[in-house]
Design a protein around this motif. Structure first.
Motif, PDB file in Angstrom:
ATOM      1  N   THR A  71       0.806  -1.219   0.000  1.00 33.29           N
ATOM      2  CA  THR A  71       0.000   0.000   0.000  1.00 33.29           C
ATOM      3  C   THR A  71       0.843   1.275   0.000  1.00 33.29           C
ATOM      4  OG1 THR A  71      -0.139  -0.093   2.425  1.00 33.29           O
ATOM      5  CG2 THR A  71      -1.897  -1.161   1.169  1.00 33.29           C
ATOM      6  N   SER A  72       2.064   1.222   0.528  1.00 32.57           N
ATOM      7  CA  SER A  72       2.934   2.406   0.516  1.00 32.57           C
ATOM      8  C   SER A  72       4.376   1.985   0.745  1.00 32.57           C
ATOM      9  CB  SER A  72       2.516   3.427   1.581  1.00 32.57           C
ATOM     10  OG  SER A  72       2.806   2.946   2.876  1.00 32.57           O
ATOM     11  N   VAL A  73       5.292   2.804   0.242  1.00 31.33           N
ATOM     12  CA  VAL A  73       6.729   2.611   0.467  1.00 31.33           C
ATOM     13  C   VAL A  73       7.312   3.949   0.901  1.00 31.33           C
ATOM     14  CG1 VAL A  73       7.080   0.661  -1.074  1.00 31.33           C
ATOM     15  CG2 VAL A  73       7.162   2.967  -1.992  1.00 31.33           C
ATOM     16  N   ARG A  81      17.309   2.517   4.712  1.00 30.94           N
ATOM     17  CA  ARG A  81      16.152   1.737   5.137  1.00 30.94           C
ATOM     18  C   ARG A  81      14.953   2.062   4.247  1.00 30.94           C
ATOM     19  NH1 ARG A  81      19.652  -0.291   7.728  1.00 30.94           N
ATOM     20  NH2 ARG A  81      19.752  -0.674   9.991  1.00 30.94           N
ATOM     21  N   ILE A  82      14.076   1.078   4.104  1.00 29.90           N
ATOM     22  CA  ILE A  82      12.807   1.256   3.396  1.00 29.90           C
ATOM     23  C   ILE A  82      11.708   0.652   4.256  1.00 29.90           C
ATOM     24  CG2 ILE A  82      11.416   0.357   1.490  1.00 29.90           C
ATOM     25  CD1 ILE A  82      13.535   0.943  -0.423  1.00 29.90           C
ATOM     26  N   LEU A  83      10.645   1.421   4.460  1.00 29.86           N
ATOM     27  CA  LEU A  83       9.480   0.941   5.196  1.00 29.86           C
ATOM     28  C   LEU A  83       8.383   0.612   4.194  1.00 29.86           C
ATOM     29  CD1 LEU A  83       8.031   0.416   7.900  1.00 29.86           C
ATOM     30  CD2 LEU A  83       7.245   2.804   7.819  1.00 29.86           C
ATOM     31  N   LEU A 112      -2.940   2.185   5.309  1.00 28.52           N
ATOM     32  CA  LEU A 112      -3.003   2.754   3.969  1.00 28.52           C
ATOM     33  C   LEU A 112      -1.720   3.513   3.630  1.00 28.52           C
ATOM     34  CD1 LEU A 112      -6.660   4.121   3.907  1.00 28.52           C
ATOM     35  CD2 LEU A 112      -5.798   1.948   3.030  1.00 28.52           C
ATOM     36  N   GLN A 113      -1.057   4.030   4.646  1.00 25.54           N
ATOM     37  CA  GLN A 113       0.157   4.806   4.435  1.00 25.54           C
ATOM     38  C   GLN A 113       1.032   4.695   5.669  1.00 25.54           C
ATOM     39  OE1 GLN A 113       0.078   9.205   4.421  1.00 25.54           O
ATOM     40  NE2 GLN A 113       0.870   9.102   2.325  1.00 25.54           N
ATOM     41  N   ALA A 114       2.330   4.666   5.474  1.00 22.05           N
ATOM     42  CA  ALA A 114       3.292   4.615   6.579  1.00 22.05           C
ATOM     43  C   ALA A 114       4.500   5.463   6.206  1.00 22.05           C
ATOM     44  CB  ALA A 114       3.709   3.181   6.874  1.00 22.05           C
ATOM     45  N   ARG A 115       4.957   6.281   7.161  1.00 24.08           N
ATOM     46  CA  ARG A 115       6.080   7.181   6.933  1.00 24.08           C
ATOM     47  C   ARG A 115       7.086   7.053   8.067  1.00 24.08           C
ATOM     48  NH1 ARG A 115       4.611   6.827   2.676  1.00 24.08           N
ATOM     49  NH2 ARG A 115       3.710   8.364   1.261  1.00 24.08           N
ATOM     50  N   LEU A 116       8.361   6.930   7.696  1.00 20.90           N
ATOM     51  CA  LEU A 116       9.428   6.873   8.693  1.00 20.90           C
ATOM     52  C   LEU A 116       9.710   8.259   9.256  1.00 20.90           C
ATOM     53  CD1 LEU A 116      11.913   4.426   6.938  1.00 20.90           C
ATOM     54  CD2 LEU A 116      10.690   3.992   9.063  1.00 20.90           C
ATOM     55  N   HIS A 117      10.238   8.282  10.466  1.00 21.69           N
ATOM     56  CA  HIS A 117      10.597   9.550  11.104  1.00 21.69           C
ATOM     57  C   HIS A 117      11.701  10.221  10.287  1.00 21.69           C
ATOM     58  CE1 HIS A 117      12.131  12.369  14.101  1.00 21.69           C
ATOM     59  NE2 HIS A 117      10.962  12.242  14.720  1.00 21.69           N
ATOM     60  N   PRO A 118      11.475  11.461   9.814  1.00 22.03           N
ATOM     61  CA  PRO A 118      12.457  12.082   8.907  1.00 22.03           C
ATOM     62  C   PRO A 118      13.685  12.636   9.588  1.00 22.03           C
ATOM     63  CG  PRO A 118      10.642  13.579   9.294  1.00 22.03           C
ATOM     64  CD  PRO A 118      10.301  12.309  10.021  1.00 22.03           C
ATOM     65  N   GLY A 119      13.720  12.679  10.911  1.00 24.91           N
ATOM     66  CA  GLY A 119      14.849  13.293  11.591  1.00 24.91           C
ATOM     67  C   GLY A 119      15.954  12.346  11.977  1.00 24.91           C
ATOM     68  N   PRO A 123      15.949   5.291  11.381  1.00 20.55           N
ATOM     69  CA  PRO A 123      14.746   5.459  12.208  1.00 20.55           C
ATOM     70  C   PRO A 123      14.129   4.125  12.606  1.00 20.55           C
ATOM     71  CG  PRO A 123      14.236   5.863   9.911  1.00 20.55           C
ATOM     72  CD  PRO A 123      15.713   5.629   9.977  1.00 20.55           C
ATOM     73  N   SER A 124      13.560   4.114  13.790  1.00 13.95           N
ATOM     74  CA  SER A 124      12.773   2.970  14.259  1.00 13.95           C
ATOM     75  C   SER A 124      11.351   3.387  14.599  1.00 13.95           C
ATOM     76  CB  SER A 124      13.423   2.348  15.503  1.00 13.95           C
ATOM     77  OG  SER A 124      13.508   3.297  16.553  1.00 13.95           O
ATOM     78  N   ILE A 125      11.056   4.684  14.452  1.00 12.56           N
ATOM     79  CA  ILE A 125       9.724   5.235  14.709  1.00 12.56           C
ATOM     80  C   ILE A 125       9.071   5.553  13.370  1.00 12.56           C
ATOM     81  CG2 ILE A 125       8.406   7.070  15.822  1.00 12.56           C
ATOM     82  CD1 ILE A 125       9.742   5.211  17.772  1.00 12.56           C
ATOM     83  N   CYS A 126       7.793   5.194  13.237  1.00 11.57           N
ATOM     84  CA  CYS A 126       7.075   5.486  12.006  1.00 11.57           C
ATOM     85  C   CYS A 126       5.666   5.962  12.343  1.00 11.57           C
ATOM     86  CB  CYS A 126       7.037   4.281  11.075  1.00 11.57           C
ATOM     87  SG  CYS A 126       5.883   2.989  11.572  1.00 11.57           S
ATOM     88  N   LEU A 127       5.064   6.634  11.382  1.00  7.86           N
ATOM     89  CA  LEU A 127       3.695   7.114  11.477  1.00  7.86           C
ATOM     90  C   LEU A 127       2.854   6.289  10.515  1.00  7.86           C
ATOM     91  CD1 LEU A 127       1.481   9.189  12.302  1.00  7.86           C
ATOM     92  CD2 LEU A 127       2.330  10.641  10.438  1.00  7.86           C
ATOM     93  N   ALA A 128       1.845   5.596  11.043  1.00  7.67           N
ATOM     94  CA  ALA A 128       0.982   4.739  10.232  1.00  7.67           C
ATOM     95  C   ALA A 128      -0.438   5.286  10.251  1.00  7.67           C
ATOM     96  CB  ALA A 128       1.001   3.302  10.754  1.00  7.67           C
ATOM     97  N   CYS A 129      -1.082   5.255   9.075  1.00  8.32           N
ATOM     98  CA  CYS A 129      -2.474   5.695   8.934  1.00  8.32           C
ATOM     99  C   CYS A 129      -3.309   4.483   8.533  1.00  8.32           C
ATOM    100  CB  CYS A 129      -2.596   6.791   7.889  1.00  8.32           C
ATOM    101  SG  CYS A 129      -1.677   8.293   8.287  1.00  8.32           S
ATOM    102  N   PRO A 130      -3.917   3.791   9.507  1.00 12.65           N
ATOM    103  CA  PRO A 130      -4.710   2.598   9.192  1.00 12.65           C
ATOM    104  C   PRO A 130      -6.012   2.947   8.484  1.00 12.65           C
ATOM    105  CG  PRO A 130      -3.958   2.586  11.475  1.00 12.65           C
ATOM    106  CD  PRO A 130      -3.739   3.957  10.946  1.00 12.65           C
TER     107      PRO A 130
END
Length: 548
Positions: A71-73, A81-83, A112-119, A123-130
């Motif tokens: 659903t997202s990369v 790294r790639i999430l 539906l979407q997942a984004r890695l922490h840009p800072g 990163p081991s923290i991500c933002l996911a939008c279920p």
């Protein structure tokens, strides 16, 4: 860059389809920071990494546990790294160079979407939008999930966030919510179903500001420009809105806390709106006033000068390009295939779009040849003209060069140590960035080599029965007719020996060679007639020593 000033209709934006990529059924795409690698998620659960310079596949990431559609990369900041989020409710973090899975987390809803922490570089923290639950912060190492608030409740004493690490309290009938990190990842911007933009401190899980969107329609997409200066929202009222970020790019959270202290409003919704008015300012709105179409996958160009949006109509592959002032400058029309994802190259004026059939189209600018750009003194001619050479044109040292004085001050020191400022100003020079993947040649498979040998032997054995190579007979593989068969098995049975029928001239020469020894030995050449000798030569009585 001065082209828009000279001609407003010309700009650094794509115009035609330059090429297309095909590998399975691709669903979503994402560039790395430099635009040298393109990651594409496929419907079979694999993630393909293309070398965008050579248009070749550099690596393929495949997890045996995941066979659902991607659903997202998302790339990490420096590309190591790639999430990948998939329809089987999984989040998978990959090591790009090694091609190995770092960790895998399974959610309760499809992300539906997942984004890695840009800072962070790793990163081991991500933002996911279920699909049917609020956005959440996921720790990929521990699996902890922090559900973010999506609705502001005025209780007189602040905002009541939802409980942490609990997804069972969420109602099933939930509208998917869009969310994204800011440039450095200290804040999360959430667009909810009430047409509000919430600015959230994800570490304390508190809403710091709120910006109401005109119309109050559901926000489907929310994304920042590359430099963090502008925020884009796509709502259900078929309008794309651009907001100017009024906060400083660095330490936005600290600036928010300072704003909160300067406002005397009582705690609650009104205070959040006052703070939000000092965070985001509506800059421009984009919509198609004629067709009133919905937009899909809107985003900024790499430099933030252009805004693009794909048509959400079925059977259309149209991409609308606006400048930041709000003018529609170009409509790109592709094949009769629906568009499902878009991405603008971070550096070059190139757009990459994904069609419903799974192909990736590369849109580029249609450049025209201008030879005067390579040589300023080059003159283009409408027709042939007679060339008149100068008097000193072919002199070793032309007179014009003798008179010409150099404008360069040879006494000035040339600085070869200081590097120019990098286009990516937030780069950490101590961190090695992954821009290209090493090319690993594929080894030859023995089975394929055996197939090649068998196929070549079959070709020799004679698929064409009329060809000379197919005249082979005998139960033991030996030639029956030496005169007509060009193939003859060697003693080992593995090698073939080609033997051809001698010509008439060759027979005469061989007969002469046989007669000469007979004459020298004192025997009369009449012992055997010419026809008898020719017949014996043709039957191989004298062996292969007598040749042409």
């Amino acid at each position: 860059m001065n082209a828009p000033i000279i001609d407003p209709l010309q700009g650094d934006f794509p115009e035609v389809i330059e090429e297309y990529l095909e590998h399975g059924v691709m669903k979503c795409i994402a560039f790395n920071r430099r635009g040298t690698l393109l990651a594409a998620g496929c419907s079979d659960g694999s993630c393909v990494i293309w070398d965008f310079e050579t248009r070749g596949i550099a690596k393929e990431l495949r997890d045996k546990e995941c066979v659902a559609a991607i659903t997202s990369v998302c790339w990490s900041k420096y590309g190591h790294r790639i999430l990948v989020s998939a329809a089987d409710k999984s989040l998978t973090l990959w090591d790009v160079v090694k091609g190995e899975k770092v960790t895998r987390t399974v959610l309760q809803q499809t992300p539906l979407q997942a984004r890695l922490h840009p800072g962070s570089s790793t990163p081991s923290i991500c933002l996911a939008c279920p699909l049917s639950s609020p956005p959440m912060i996921v720790d990929l190492n521990t699996g902890n999930m922090n559900v973010l608030p999506v609705v502001v409740t005025d209780l007189g004493n602040g905002v009541a966030p939802p409980p942490k690490n609990k997804q069972s309290d969420v109602t099933p009938a939930f509208t998917p919510t869009a969310a994204c990190f800011n440039k450095y990842g200290d804040l999360v911007y959430v667009g909810n179903s009430k047409g509000e933009i919430l600015i959230i401190d994800h570490k304390s899980n508190q809403v710091r500001a709120m910006v109401p969107v005109s119309g109050g329609a559901v926000i489907k997409n929310i994304v920042f420009s590359r430099n963090g200066q502008y925020l884009l929202t796509n709502s259900n009222d078929r309008t794309i809105r651009i907001y100017d970020n009024l906060l400083p790019l660095k330490n936005e959270l600290g600036a928010l806390c300072d704003l909160d202290k300067t406002i005397d409003e009582p705690d609650g919704v009104e205070q959040l709106k006052m703070v939000g008015s000092k965070c985001l300012s509506l800059f421009r709105e984009f919509q198609d006033s004629i067709t009133k179409m919905h937009w899909k996958a809107p985003c900024f160009s790499g430099d933030g000068e252009w805004v693009i949006g794909g048509s959400a109509s079925k059977g259309e592959h149209k991409i609308y390009i606006w400048d930041r002032a709000g003018h529609l400058v170009k409509i790109l029309e592709g094949p009769k295939e629906a568009l499902i994802d878009l991405a603008w190259h971070p550096v070059h004026p190139i757009i990459v779009s994904v069609s419903l059939v799974g192909w990736v189209y590369i849109w580029a600018k249609d450049y025209t040849e201008n030879w005067s750009a390579f040589a300023p003194d080059f003159k283009e001619l409408e027709e042939n003209e007679e060339y008149v050479e100068r008097e000193d044109e072919f002199d070793l040292i032309p007179e014009t060069e003798k008179v010409k004085e150099s404008d360069v001050n040879e006494d000035d020191e040339v600085d070869i140590v200081t590097a120019d400022k990098d286009a990516f100003s937030d780069s950490d020079m101590s961190q090695e960035e992954l821009c290209f993947l090493p090319a690993i040649p594929c080894p030859d498979v023995p089975e394929q080599q055996d197939k090649c040998v068998v196929s070549s032997l079959k070709l020799i054995d004679g698929n064409n029965s009329g060809s000379p190579l197919s005249e082979e007979a005998g139960q033991n593989g030996q030639a029956v007719n030496h005169a007509s068969s060009p193939l003859e098995d060697d003693t080992g049975g593995t090698r073939v020996k080609r033997r051809r029928k001698p010509s008439e001239k060759g027979l005469e020469l061989q007969a002469e060679k046989v007669r000469k020894p007979l004459k020298s030995s004192g025997r009369s050449s009449k012992v055997k007639s010419k026809s008898t000798i020719d017949q014996e030569i043709s039957n191989g009585v004298y062996g292969d020593d007598v040749s042409d």
